[in-house]
Design a protein around this motif. Sequence first.
Motif, PDB file in Angstrom:
ATOM      1  N   PHE A  93      51.926  38.933  49.374  1.00 28.78           N
ATOM      2  CA  PHE A  93      50.546  38.481  49.485  1.00 28.78           C
ATOM      3  C   PHE A  93      50.252  37.534  48.335  1.00 28.78           C
ATOM      4  N   TYR A  94      49.634  36.398  48.669  1.00 28.32           N
ATOM      5  CA  TYR A  94      49.258  35.413  47.664  1.00 28.32           C
ATOM      6  C   TYR A  94      47.747  35.223  47.668  1.00 28.32           C
ATOM      7  N   HIS A  95      47.178  35.201  46.487  1.00 31.89           N
ATOM      8  CA  HIS A  95      45.738  34.956  46.392  1.00 31.89           C
ATOM      9  C   HIS A  95      45.407  33.498  46.682  1.00 31.89           C
ATOM     10  N   ALA A  96      46.379  32.608  46.471  1.00 32.24           N
ATOM     11  CA  ALA A  96      46.151  31.198  46.784  1.00 32.24           C
ATOM     12  C   ALA A  96      47.483  30.472  46.882  1.00 32.24           C
ATOM     13  N   THR A  97      47.481  29.401  47.658  1.00 34.41           N
ATOM     14  CA  THR A  97      48.577  28.444  47.636  1.00 34.41           C
ATOM     15  C   THR A  97      48.014  27.112  47.140  1.00 34.41           C
ATOM     16  N   MET A  98      48.865  26.305  46.546  1.00 36.72           N
ATOM     17  CA  MET A  98      48.443  24.994  46.075  1.00 36.72           C
ATOM     18  C   MET A  98      49.563  23.993  46.326  1.00 36.72           C
TER      19      MET A  98
ATOM     20  N   HIS B   6      48.222  33.548  57.749  1.00 37.86           N
ATOM     21  CA  HIS B   6      46.862  33.765  57.242  1.00 37.86           C
ATOM     22  C   HIS B   6      46.658  35.174  56.702  1.00 37.86           C
ATOM     23  N   HIS B   7      47.401  36.153  57.211  1.00 36.63           N
ATOM     24  CA  HIS B   7      47.227  37.528  56.745  1.00 36.63           C
ATOM     25  C   HIS B   7      47.903  37.769  55.398  1.00 36.63           C
ATOM     26  N   GLN B   8      48.622  36.753  54.888  1.00 40.58           N
ATOM     27  CA  GLN B   8      49.322  36.909  53.615  1.00 40.58           C
ATOM     28  C   GLN B   8      48.784  35.995  52.516  1.00 40.58           C
ATOM     29  N   VAL B   9      47.732  35.246  52.826  1.00 45.37           N
ATOM     30  CA  VAL B   9      47.168  34.300  51.857  1.00 45.37           C
ATOM     31  C   VAL B   9      45.645  34.348  51.931  1.00 45.37           C
ATOM     32  N   LEU B  10      45.011  34.411  50.760  1.00 44.71           N
ATOM     33  CA  LEU B  10      43.547  34.432  50.720  1.00 44.71           C
ATOM     34  C   LEU B  10      42.969  33.016  50.828  1.00 44.71           C
ATOM     35  N   TRP B  11      43.455  32.098  49.983  1.00 43.05           N
ATOM     36  CA  TRP B  11      42.989  30.717  49.973  1.00 43.05           C
ATOM     37  C   TRP B  11      44.183  29.767  50.119  1.00 43.05           C
ATOM     38  N   PHE B  12      44.113  28.858  51.069  1.00 41.51           N
ATOM     39  CA  PHE B  12      45.060  27.752  51.164  1.00 41.51           C
ATOM     40  C   PHE B  12      44.396  26.525  50.552  1.00 41.51           C
TER      41      PHE B  12
ATOM     42  N   SER C  46      40.164  29.070  54.263  1.00 46.90           N
ATOM     43  CA  SER C  46      40.467  30.503  54.317  1.00 46.90           C
ATOM     44  C   SER C  46      40.137  31.035  55.700  1.00 46.90           C
ATOM     45  N   PHE C  47      40.868  32.023  56.111  1.00 49.07           N
ATOM     46  CA  PHE C  47      40.634  32.665  57.402  1.00 49.07           C
ATOM     47  C   PHE C  47      39.687  33.852  57.269  1.00 49.07           C
ATOM     48  N   TYR C  48      39.172  34.074  56.038  1.00 48.91           N
ATOM     49  CA  TYR C  48      38.358  35.251  55.774  1.00 48.91           C
ATOM     50  C   TYR C  48      36.980  34.868  55.241  1.00 48.91           C
ATOM     51  N   ASN C  49      35.962  35.631  55.638  1.00 49.16           N
ATOM     52  CA  ASN C  49      34.633  35.421  55.085  1.00 49.16           C
ATOM     53  C   ASN C  49      34.552  36.081  53.704  1.00 49.16           C
ATOM     54  N   LYS C  50      33.405  35.909  53.053  1.00 51.76           N
ATOM     55  CA  LYS C  50      33.271  36.370  51.665  1.00 51.76           C
ATOM     56  C   LYS C  50      33.481  37.877  51.546  1.00 51.76           C
ATOM     57  N   GLN C  51      32.923  38.658  52.449  1.00 51.61           N
ATOM     58  CA  GLN C  51      33.074  40.108  52.377  1.00 51.61           C
ATOM     59  C   GLN C  51      34.538  40.510  52.526  1.00 51.61           C
ATOM     60  N   GLN C  52      35.239  39.877  53.466  1.00 47.18           N
ATOM     61  CA  GLN C  52      36.642  40.177  53.643  1.00 47.18           C
ATOM     62  C   GLN C  52      37.471  39.763  52.427  1.00 47.18           C
TER      63      GLN C  52
END
Length: 299
Positions: free
Chosen positions: A171-176, A236-242, A285-291
């Motif tokens: 799991f990655y919090h972000a990719t760059m 998308h299930h393995q990354v928070l922010w692309f 991101s594929f997730y809203n703020k709460q997610q």
Amino acid sequence: MHPRNRYQGHYDLAALFKVEPQLEQWSIFTPTGKLSLDFSQPQAVKLLNKALLYYWYQLRWELADDHLCPPIPGRADYIHHLADCLAEDNVAYTGPQMSILDIGCGANCIYPLLGHAEYGWRFTGSDTQAESIRAAQNIIAANPHLNRSIRLRRQKQPGKIFEGIIQPNEFYHATMCNPPFHDSANSAAQGTARKNTQLGLNTHQLNFAGRHHELWCEGGETGFITTMIEESVSFHHQVLWFTTLVAKQQNLEPLKKELKRQGIPVIRQIEMGQGNKKSRLLVWSFYNKQQRKVLMKPA
């Protein structure tokens, strides 16, 4: 410049000359009598980076002459804006619990170096070229405290970005990414000529150097990022922010349309500026703020 960027419009050249004495041979005086550097020369840019990385972060850094030598302040700006994205969802956005993937880390390894130095993040860096991986690994080896913080992986599938790099259960919090700008060697050469003409330089060389895979790819910037968007759906299930840099303003709208076509709910554009140079980040991101708050946990 981002307010946390250590560079805010000037270098302490006297201090940098003490850190890297060879840099002084590239010093010049501007027409107004101000001490500066001959930024048209690749060696001057490389030595400036070497000096800055040691002066600001006590990092030892070497780079072969023909590899891409990116400007430190602009790369640091990306890191700080990425930190802002992570901070939205968790105040604890620093430290090794944050895991970041750098696509195309290159021989210079600049984003992992800066991201770890500024925020303590852990990094995975990928690149298609074995030589670049070896060069980046040599930089890590010269700074032993980085051995557990930066790992490198070679992308063995040309044309792929996340596939083959992101492993199951990671799991990655972000990719760059700083993608290749141009779609051919000719386009890259023309871009260099235009830039040098604008700067009043009578040269065809790039002051930041760079090998072909660092400067151009089939489809150029748009093609590369479009592939990234398409692959992000599968991961998308393995990354928070692309995230990725977008160099050309005209490429933004086609890329945003592709993001919307893929049904991605969170799409952002972040403007960045370093002097007269403007660039922007495309973030999704594929997730809203709460997610995202739920997912902003140690990797």
